[in-house]
Design an enzyme around this catalytic site. Sequence first.
Site, short mmCIF file in Angstrom:
data_model
loop_
_atom_site.label_atom_id
_atom_site.label_comp_id
_atom_site.label_asym_id
_atom_site.label_seq_id
_atom_site.Cartn_x
_atom_site.Cartn_y
_atom_site.Cartn_z
N HIS A 1 -0.71 7.56 3.74
CA HIS A 1 -1.67 8.24 2.46
C HIS A 1 -3.03 6.76 3.21
O HIS A 1 -2.78 5.51 3.37
CB HIS A 1 -1.16 7.68 1.07
CG HIS A 1 -0.97 6.54 0.76
ND1 HIS A 1 0.60 5.65 0.95
CD2 HIS A 1 -1.61 5.36 0.07
CE1 HIS A 1 0.48 4.16 0.84
NE2 HIS A 1 -0.35 3.81 0.29
N HIS B 1 -6.22 6.34 1.43
CA HIS B 1 -7.41 5.95 0.24
C HIS B 1 -8.56 6.14 -0.17
O HIS B 1 -9.23 5.95 1.30
CB HIS B 1 -7.02 4.55 -0.07
CG HIS B 1 -5.60 3.69 -0.88
ND1 HIS B 1 -5.32 3.55 -2.02
CD2 HIS B 1 -4.49 3.05 -0.13
CE1 HIS B 1 -3.87 3.19 -2.37
NE2 HIS B 1 -3.62 2.61 -0.54
P1 AMP Z 1 -0.65 0.98 -0.69
O1 AMP Z 1 -0.08 -0.06 -1.31
O2 AMP Z 1 -1.05 1.46 -0.08
O3 AMP Z 1 0.69 2.01 0.10
O4 AMP Z 1 -0.86 1.96 -2.05
C1 AMP Z 1 -0.18 2.45 -2.67
C2 AMP Z 1 -0.89 3.62 -4.00
O5 AMP Z 1 -0.41 4.39 -4.30
C3 AMP Z 1 -0.71 2.71 -5.07
O6 AMP Z 1 -2.76 2.51 -4.97
C4 AMP Z 1 -0.34 3.17 -6.49
O7 AMP Z 1 -1.35 2.16 -7.18
C5 AMP Z 1 -0.35 4.69 -6.19
N1 AMP Z 1 0.22 5.18 -7.16
C6 AMP Z 1 2.24 4.32 -6.75
N2 AMP Z 1 2.76 5.67 -7.57
C7 AMP Z 1 1.45 6.71 -7.88
C8 AMP Z 1 1.60 7.96 -8.54
N3 AMP Z 1 2.80 7.79 -8.96
N4 AMP Z 1 1.03 8.81 -8.38
C9 AMP Z 1 -0.37 8.35 -8.01
N5 AMP Z 1 -0.64 7.11 -7.70
C10 AMP Z 1 0.42 6.15 -7.18
#
Ligand code: AMP
Length: 141
Positions: free
Chosen positions: A99, A101
């Site tokens: 993903h 950001h």
């Molecule tokens: P990472 O640390 O790069 O894996 O980021 C994962 C991101 O996913 C974090 O910023 C979380 O806030 C976001 N996240 C986790 N669960 C959800 C969800 N159900 N909907 C939207 N964002 C999410």
Amino acid sequence: MDDCIFCQIVDGEIPSRTVYEDDTVLAFLDANPLARGHTLVIPKAHHERVGEMPSDVAAAVFAAVNDLTPAVEAAVDAPGTTVAFNNGEAAGQEVPHAHCHIVPRFESDGGRPIHSLFGDRPDLSDAELDDVEAAIEAERD
Ligand code: AMP
Ligand code: ZN
């Protein structure tokens, strides 16, 4: 992937605030935003890391990032964005579904550039840089 939270979002099993969708890509608001407008862009298919997506999927993800970044900035009146992947556990990736950001940035928001993530920088000689350059080229052959 049944136990992947982002696959569950793609499948509609978990709700999301979707801001863009096509056959290959989904973009939605981060549930715990670092800033107003913090958006995630994902391939719909489960690929854990950058480098594991087929190139057409990677191209579609980046095309969406390229389209969405100015839209996110305009929507929240941000003069800039930090656009980044946490790629792999060592880099802080918590959700093992690739993903990107898109995090809006504002003057005096207290955030810093990506460079500030790192402490002591390696002091690499020209010979060491030559070795790294050659090693990366060799890995791509
Ligand atoms: P990472 O640390 O790069 O894996 O980021 C994962 C991101 O996913 C974090 O910023 C979380 O806030 C976001 N996240 C986790 N669960 C959800 C969800 N159900 N909907 C939207 N964002 C999410
Ligand atoms: Zn997944």
